[in-house]
Enzyme design. Structure first.
Site, short mmCIF file in Angstrom:
data_model
loop_
_atom_site.label_atom_id
_atom_site.label_comp_id
_atom_site.label_asym_id
_atom_site.label_seq_id
_atom_site.Cartn_x
_atom_site.Cartn_y
_atom_site.Cartn_z
N THR A 103 63.13 65.51 -61.19
CA THR A 103 62.37 64.64 -62.26
C THR A 103 62.13 65.39 -63.22
O THR A 103 63.16 65.04 -64.49
CB THR A 103 61.77 63.28 -61.90
OG1 THR A 103 61.96 63.14 -60.48
CG2 THR A 103 60.87 62.89 -62.77
N GLU A 127 75.83 61.72 -54.59
CA GLU A 127 75.04 60.81 -53.70
C GLU A 127 74.67 59.52 -54.74
O GLU A 127 74.20 59.61 -55.97
CB GLU A 127 74.25 61.13 -53.07
CG GLU A 127 73.85 62.27 -51.93
CD GLU A 127 72.40 62.54 -51.43
OE1 GLU A 127 72.06 61.06 -50.35
OE2 GLU A 127 72.38 63.05 -51.08
N TYR A 131 70.60 58.71 -58.70
CA TYR A 131 70.17 58.66 -60.42
C TYR A 131 70.16 57.45 -61.16
O TYR A 131 70.00 57.49 -62.95
CB TYR A 131 71.52 59.47 -61.82
CG TYR A 131 71.69 60.81 -60.81
CD1 TYR A 131 71.37 61.77 -61.65
CD2 TYR A 131 72.60 61.40 -60.08
CE1 TYR A 131 71.13 62.89 -61.47
CE2 TYR A 131 72.86 62.26 -59.53
CZ TYR A 131 72.04 63.17 -59.56
OH TYR A 131 72.23 64.23 -59.80
N PHE A 421 83.66 66.84 -64.21
CA PHE A 421 83.51 67.93 -64.48
C PHE A 421 82.38 68.60 -64.05
O PHE A 421 81.57 69.59 -64.62
CB PHE A 421 82.65 67.64 -65.93
CG PHE A 421 81.85 66.05 -65.63
CD1 PHE A 421 80.85 66.09 -66.01
CD2 PHE A 421 82.73 64.90 -66.68
CE1 PHE A 421 80.21 65.17 -65.67
CE2 PHE A 421 82.50 63.66 -66.17
CZ PHE A 421 80.96 63.83 -65.97
#
Length: 421
Positions: A103, A127, A131, A421
């Protein structure tokens, strides 16, 4: 503490220096299970890393968490190619989890992005549930396919005025890059490859082939002029099975073409290679024409996976950068607890395709209420606001506002991220 440093749970957060890269990157490898990448792959990521955009958390002299960003450019609805922060290399050592380090990194990074040059951030997630709490919405999907050769044939018209030619992938790389660049403005989510990034689709370390051949490349060229019209890159694993019956697999990396007939010709080629039973591809757009090229689409076994997660960093600029399919005039009431500078009411106006857009703060009554995460999901036009409304994630406060915004945000082509990326 230097001016660059902040702290999380008493540990220093700061940008990376070039000499610290090996230890910092090893932290990422350990966070993802500990296996070391192949030297060729590792060398490329070192070359592409932007140290001034790479953050780490140190416990004494040891890096224990990391997060980076690449300065890329991405196509958005309307065909504009805009700057985007491609968030990458995010990891925390297992010894330091559940302490708020992730965080802290994401907050520090997002604040830096707000003060920098991009209005958008994107990432791919190891996962998918991580987000959303940082304001990222799932904005595009990828489709994987497995086609049994001999059971599926191309029924669409194939361009017979072309010549198919095998070529060295590296030697043909510049020509393929020029063709790829022609395609970038046509589909939201596609990335403009900056210098150095052209090496990524050619990366083929021998130790990472998993029993497959070196990567091969077939070019589709105009028979008269020699102009490159399409290409496919792939590798082959030949397996003779237990009864000496060919049971090989073609693993497709790229298939790109400038015309439908050339695209059909490349798939016809791939589906008719000798000594193989199946063709696999891990990443195609969800509206890929191959679903309609073949005579039996069920046998392609399409499977969906999440791809690009989108975060509006500076909401007003991000919404002004993209185009809109129809005229639009709505007030959005946005919640954004992780980036409070985006929260509040915004009037979004556009006169339609090619007419630009404006997004300004307002005190007028809201027409739609939603979290910034849902705006990120809908941003590239592949996730419909109406679908989010049916899920209860977008609330309609003004009559007809959801349908109006849904039509305007939509894209003719599904967004697609061609590589990671």
């Amino acid at each position: 503490m230097t001016a660059d440093e902040t702290t999380v749970d008493g540990l220093a957060v700061r940008t990376l220096t070039s000499r610290e890269w090996d230890g910092w990157y090893r932290t990422l490898e350990v966070a993802f299970g500990g296996q070391e990448e192949h030297p060729e792959e590792r060398a490329l990521w070192r070359e592409l890393t932007e140290p001034d955009r790479s953050l780490g958390i140190w416990d004494g002299a040891d890096p224990v968490a990391c997060a980076g960003a690449f300065s890329l450019r991405m196509t958005v609805p309307g065909g504009m190619v805009v700057p985007v922060a491609a968030v990458t290399m995010v990891g925390v050592l297992p010894t330091h989890r559940r302490r708020g380090l992730l965080t802290g990194l994401m907050r520090r990074q997002l604040t830096g992005l707000r003060d920098g040059g991009e209005a958008l951030a994107v990432l791919t997630a190891s996962e998918s549930g991580i987000y959303g709490r940082f304001g990222y919405g799932l904005g595009s999907w990828r489709m994987a396919l497995t086609a049994p050769t001999g059971r599926v044939r191309v029924q669409a018209p194939v361009d017979r005025e072309i010549r198919l030619r095998l070529a060295d992938p590296v030697a043909s790389g510049p020509a393929c890059e020029r063709l790829y660049a022609e395609l970038v403005p046509g589909r939201p989510g596609m990335l403009e490859r900056r210098p150095g990034w052209e090496q990524l689709p050619l990366l083929d370390p021998p130790a990472g082939r998993d029993g497959y051949s070196p990567r091969q490349c077939v070019l589709a060229e105009d028979r008269a002029s020699g102009r490159l019209l399409g290409y496919a890159r792939y590798a082959v694993s030949v397996d003779w099975g237990t009864e000496d019956i060919p049971d090989g697999t073609v693993r497709v990396r790229d298939v790109e073409a400038l015309t439908p007939g050339v695209y059909a010709a490349l798939w016809d080629y791939l589906l008719n290679l000798d000594l193989v039973r199946r063709v696999t591809v891990a990443n195609r757009p969800v509206d890929d024409p191959v679903l309609h090229l073949v005579d039996d689409p069920r046998r392609l076994e399409p499977r969906l996976g999440d791809a690009l997660h989108v975060r509006l960093v500076r909401l007003d600029e991000a919404l002004e950068q993209r185009g809109y399919a129809t005229a639009l005039n709505v007030v959005l009431e946005v919640t954004d607890p992780f980036a409070p500078w985006n929260a509040g009411r915004w009037r979004l106006r556009s006169a339609g395709p090619g007419k630009g857009a404006s997004c300004v703060r307002t005190e007028d009554p809201a027409d739609l209420a939603l979290d910034v995460r849902e705006l990120g999901a809908a941003y590239l036009g592949g996730v419909r606001l109406a679908a989010l409304g049916r899920a209860g994630l977008v609330r309609e406060l003004g009559d007809g506002a959801l349908a109006e915004a849904d039509r305007a945000f939509a894209s003719d082509l599904a967004p697609w991220l061609p590589h990671g990326f």
